[in-house]
Design a protein around this motif. Structure first.
Motif, mmCIF file in Angstrom:
data_model
loop_
_atom_site.group_PDB
_atom_site.id
_atom_site.type_symbol
_atom_site.label_atom_id
_atom_site.label_comp_id
_atom_site.label_asym_id
_atom_site.label_seq_id
_atom_site.Cartn_x
_atom_site.Cartn_y
_atom_site.Cartn_z
ATOM 1 N N GLY A 96 48.285 59.319 6.111
ATOM 2 C CA GLY A 96 47.890 59.358 7.511
ATOM 3 C C GLY A 96 48.749 58.425 8.334
ATOM 4 O O GLY A 96 49.700 57.808 7.836
ATOM 5 N N ALA A 106 47.061 64.386 16.846
ATOM 6 C CA ALA A 106 46.348 64.564 15.587
ATOM 7 C C ALA A 106 46.244 66.045 15.222
ATOM 8 O O ALA A 106 46.380 66.416 14.038
ATOM 9 N N ARG A 107 46.024 66.905 16.215
ATOM 10 C CA ARG A 107 45.915 68.346 15.946
ATOM 11 C C ARG A 107 47.207 68.883 15.343
ATOM 12 O O ARG A 107 47.189 69.628 14.349
ATOM 13 N N GLN A 110 47.650 67.405 11.752
ATOM 14 C CA GLN A 110 46.694 67.955 10.789
ATOM 15 C C GLN A 110 46.986 69.427 10.507
ATOM 16 O O GLN A 110 46.820 69.898 9.362
ATOM 17 N N PRO A 122 43.934 66.753 3.732
ATOM 18 C CA PRO A 122 43.876 66.350 5.143
ATOM 19 C C PRO A 122 44.383 64.933 5.365
ATOM 20 O O PRO A 122 44.282 64.069 4.488
ATOM 21 N N LEU A 123 44.945 64.721 6.532
ATOM 22 C CA LEU A 123 45.420 63.398 6.937
ATOM 23 C C LEU A 123 44.262 62.547 7.437
ATOM 24 O O LEU A 123 43.233 63.050 7.905
ATOM 25 N N LYS A 370 38.185 60.215 2.146
ATOM 26 C CA LYS A 370 38.438 61.360 3.027
ATOM 27 C C LYS A 370 37.310 62.382 2.913
ATOM 28 O O LYS A 370 36.898 62.985 3.910
ATOM 29 N N LEU A 375 36.483 65.180 5.895
ATOM 30 C CA LEU A 375 37.775 65.787 6.222
ATOM 31 C C LEU A 375 38.102 66.983 5.334
ATOM 32 O O LEU A 375 38.811 67.895 5.769
ATOM 33 N N PRO A 379 38.843 69.452 8.413
ATOM 34 C CA PRO A 379 39.884 68.477 8.753
ATOM 35 C C PRO A 379 40.002 68.200 10.249
ATOM 36 O O PRO A 379 40.600 67.196 10.644
ATOM 37 N N PHE A 380 39.442 69.068 11.079
ATOM 38 C CA PHE A 380 39.581 68.939 12.530
ATOM 39 C C PHE A 380 38.270 68.492 13.191
ATOM 40 O O PHE A 380 38.122 68.606 14.409
#
Length: 762
Positions: A96, A106-107, A110, A122-123, A370, A375, A379-380
């Motif tokens: 991350g 971030a979008r 990710q 996922p980050l 995570k 996540l 993830p979003f």
């Protein structure tokens, strides 16, 4: 929407009903009861990972797409471009990034991780959300002055509500370092000098950031930092050596970290400093034996910014490869910024110098976190551009900022009841470098807030008075340099006024990280301004801006009224005006002692008596004091005035406490004034004789009491044997029978009412 109201439990904690809680064995069971789960799929995922991908999960980097303050903190030249960082994401070389540019950044990152990387892990997005995100609250040491842990929980909750909407999963807060040397600039980031207050604020902020469930879209992972004893840096010099006994480490500097852990914190950050010759980032005793062994910690540990790299300059590691090996084997799971783990861990494992099982264990901790953040499920979940805007600087968060601001203000003096000021009929001159302007309002360590949106002092005052035309604003001086004609203009304004508000102190760049000060005083140009204005003879109210305790002198300390206003954040001007004009009676108390001279540092009220203490009265030769000044504070820990006149009387304490019993201590507190107030009633003890010498006083509990004019309340505290614990000769907690002094008092160095009791033998 987050709830700014205080819970009943938080209210009780803030009111002093925490004495039993602090030493209840059930408290130590919380972490075990909430043991970090590891979903079954994670071990299968680890089995599919290459060594390079595992190292990537242990590598955290500054966001290439930052912007504003974030760019200044993490210069883009130190790493790849944003496109280059996206390539690292696709290759699985990053767990991350931190201090990035909001939900849109971030979008995009990710999306790359979830659609273009091999394993679709996922980050994790992190940030320095220290005392607010877009809405800025008082600096933490100022908020600690409220003596309301429940308030700290609510502001952390609000910060998480805002920041999580911007895609942030993890904050590098709370800082829980005890600060007993006010030369240290990072005093502003913690809760001050006292262990108990530090524990309570640490717990509160962890609860606030992490919320009820880390999977909620308004919750963030908290991080207890800096582990450990960063606040004990020699001479208050940031990043400096720490050389203290294990007893002092365990008694003073570790308890707030343990409190954060017991509150459920799930990440720790290693400190920059060494302890007795071993840098914390490479200290296996600290990370493995104490944190994971004694405390059964199951979360992960991250280095501070380039902390592993800095072991080379410490002279502890020969090169980057050795630094990576030492940090990792010491128990630091994740490397921040240096890239050392990404670059060297795969080879260290292949060569057999780092067991693959150790690497897998660290990766498992990170992936489990995570998962706990939700996540892997979505993830979003925290990445929503519309929600980011909708949650930013809402009316409830700004109202909370104003409340927190006024509760953080400490009134040091109020001679002749100069304050509160009337809202009409008085000509007011606001003089000083902080009188007006969109600067130095939010305070240090603000990544996303904007001073341009914050309320300055002049704006707050003008909004409060009946006639804005009676308010004059003059700069008078710069922060560290005079202004041509400034003093002359200030003197003219003072002569034309009925009262002067002298807005002086520290700018944002005089406090915070890397801002250690050898002389913790009001800068000379401002002192010259203060002396000139005082010579006019008009009543002066000092409105002090500061991120640490200062040694006040001359016209500043001689002013009839002094308000310590710290850096109060978004609603600063309104909060100060609320107190100045009596809409709110000050309730703040000092979380750090204001010294008589900078040369007293380090200083804490909880110092040892020495073998030659000066008896009460005049200074005597060959006693423990500096030439010309007593070994006490100018304004001690816990000090703060209200708009009432408070009296303490009628101490009640039994002569003895049974070994397994409880002691009730009470006193009557009376408001002889004409205004309703809140008094912070404090309970202190002193162990007269022990196998290890004890401080002259130790705070054991406090309670905030509302008192109407003329009203009295009997304030009661309960002590048990566990409240009298200390670290004995074997570096283990012990309690010894014997005689104890006890005070119920308004500060750490006032008598209030005093008595004694005996702890009986078992």
């Amino acid at each position: 929407m987050f709830d700014t109201r205080i819970s009943r439990r938080a209210a009780l904690m803030g009111a002093g009903a925490f004495a039993a809680w602090m030493h209840n064995p059930a408290r130590a069971m919380l972490w075990q009861a909430g043991a970090l789960p590891v979903p079954a799929f994670i071990d299968g995922l680890i089995a599919r990972m290459t060594l390079a991908e595992k190292a990537g999960q242990l590598t955290l980097m500054p966001a290439a797409w930052g912007g504003g303050v974030a760019t200044a903190l993490n210069p883009a030249g130190n790493g790849p471009s944003f496109d280059g960082q996206l390539d690292e994401v696709r290759q699985g070389r990053l767990t991350g990034v931190f201090n990035g540019n909001g939900a849109e950044m971030a979008r995009r990152m990710q999306t790359a991780a979830m659609t273009q990387s091999r394993l679709k892990i996922p980050l994790l997005f992190a940030a320095d959300v220290i005392h607010g995100h877009r809405t800025i609250f008082p600096v933490p040491v100022g908020e600690a002055a409220s003596f309301e842990p429940g308030l700290a929980e609510r502001t952390a909750r609000a910060a998480s509500y805002e920041a999580a909407a911007a895609g942030i999963d993890w904050t590098f807060a709370p800082m829980v370092d005890i600060a007993r040397d006010q030369r240290w600039g990072r005093t502003m980031e913690g809760a001050g000098e006292d262990v108990l207050l530090g524990e309570l604020i640490a717990e509160a902020r962890v609860r606030g950031f992490q919320g009820k469930d880390l999977k909620d879209d308004d919750a963030m992972l908290a991080c207890a930092k800096h582990f450990a004893a960063y606040g004990a840096a020699e001479a208050g010099l940031d990043y400096n050596t720490v050389d203290i006994s294990e007893r002092t480490l365990r008694e003073v500097y570790l308890p707030p970290f343990k409190a954060a852990l017991d509150a459920g914190v799930l990440s720790f950050m290693a400190s920059f400093n060494e302890i007795s010759g071993v840098p914390s980032t490479g200290n296996g005793w600290l990370m493995e034996e104490v944190l994971r062994g004694e405390w059964a910690y199951q979360g992960f540990v991250v280095s501070d910014y380039t902390g592993d790299m800095e072991m080379i300059d410490h002279g502890f590691a020969a090169d980057a490869r050795e630094a990576a090996k030492l940090a990792f084997l010491a128990g630091v799971d994740m490397s921040m910024t240096s890239g050392f783990y990404r670059d060297h861990l795969p080879d260290l494992v292949e060569k057999g110098e780092v067991p693959v099982a150790r690497m897998d264990a660290s990766v498992r901790r990170v992936l489990a976190m995570k998962a706990r953040l939700g996540l892997f499920d979505d993830p979003f979940r925290r990445i929503d551009v519309k929600r980011e805007k909708a949650r930013s600087r809402t009316k409830p968060t700004l109202a909370l900022a104003r409340e927190a601001g006024r509760k953080s203000i400490v009134m040091l003096k109020n001679e002749g009841d100069l304050l509160p000021l009337p809202k009409a009929g008085k000509r007011i001159a606001i003089i000083g470098p902080f009188a007006s302007g969109q600067h130095d309002i939010n305070g240090p360590w603000v990544v996303y807030g904007d001073n341009g949106q914050a309320v300055d002092l002049a704006t707050g005052v003008k909004a409060a008075v009946a006639d804005k035309g009676l308010v004059t604003v003059v700069e008078g001086s710069g922060v560290e340099a005079p202004v041509p004609g400034g003093i002359e203009a200030a003197v003219a304004a003072a002569r034309a006024a009925d009262v002067v508000l002298l807005a002086i102190g520290e700018s944002e760049n005089l406090s915070g990280e890397a801002q250690s000060r050898a002389e913790i005083v009001v800068p000379a140009p401002q002192m010259a301004l203060a002396e000139a204005v005082a010579a006019v003879g008009k009543p002066v109210v000092v409105v002090l801006k500061n991120g640490r305790a200062l040694a006040l002198a001359g016209a500043v300390v001689q002013a009839p009224a002094i308000l310590v206003t710290w850096f109060l954040g978004s609603e600063s001007g309104h909060a100060i005006a609320d107190v100045l004009f009596g809409d709110y009676s000050p309730t703040g108390r000092l979380p750090c002692s204001f010294p008589r001279s900078p040369g007293q540092q380090p200083y804490s009220y909880a110092h040892k008596p020495t073998g030659r203490p000066n008896p009460p009265g005049d200074l005597q030769p060959y006693k423990a004091h500096y030439r010309g000044i007593p070994n006490s504070a100018l304004f001690p820990f816990g000090h703060g005035l209200t708009y009432g006149r408070i009296e303490y009387s009628g101490l009640s304490v039994a002569p003895s406490m049974a070994w397994d019993g409880e002691l009730v201590v009470s006193a009557k507190v009376t408001n002889r004034g004409s205004r309703a107030v809140e008094e912070v009633v404090q309970l202190y003890t002193h162990d007269r004789v022990a196998s290890v010498t004890r401080p002259v006083r130790e705070l054991k509990a406090f309670r905030k009491v509302a008192l109407a004019p003329g009203a009295s309340e009997v304030v009661t505290f309960r002590l048990r044997r566990d409240n009298l614990l200390f670290i004995g000769r074997e570096n283990k907690p012990i309690v010894e029978p014997g005689k104890f002094d006890v005070w119920i008092a308004p500060s750490a160095e006032t008598e209030g009412v005093r008595g004694s009791f005996e702890l009986a033998r078992a």
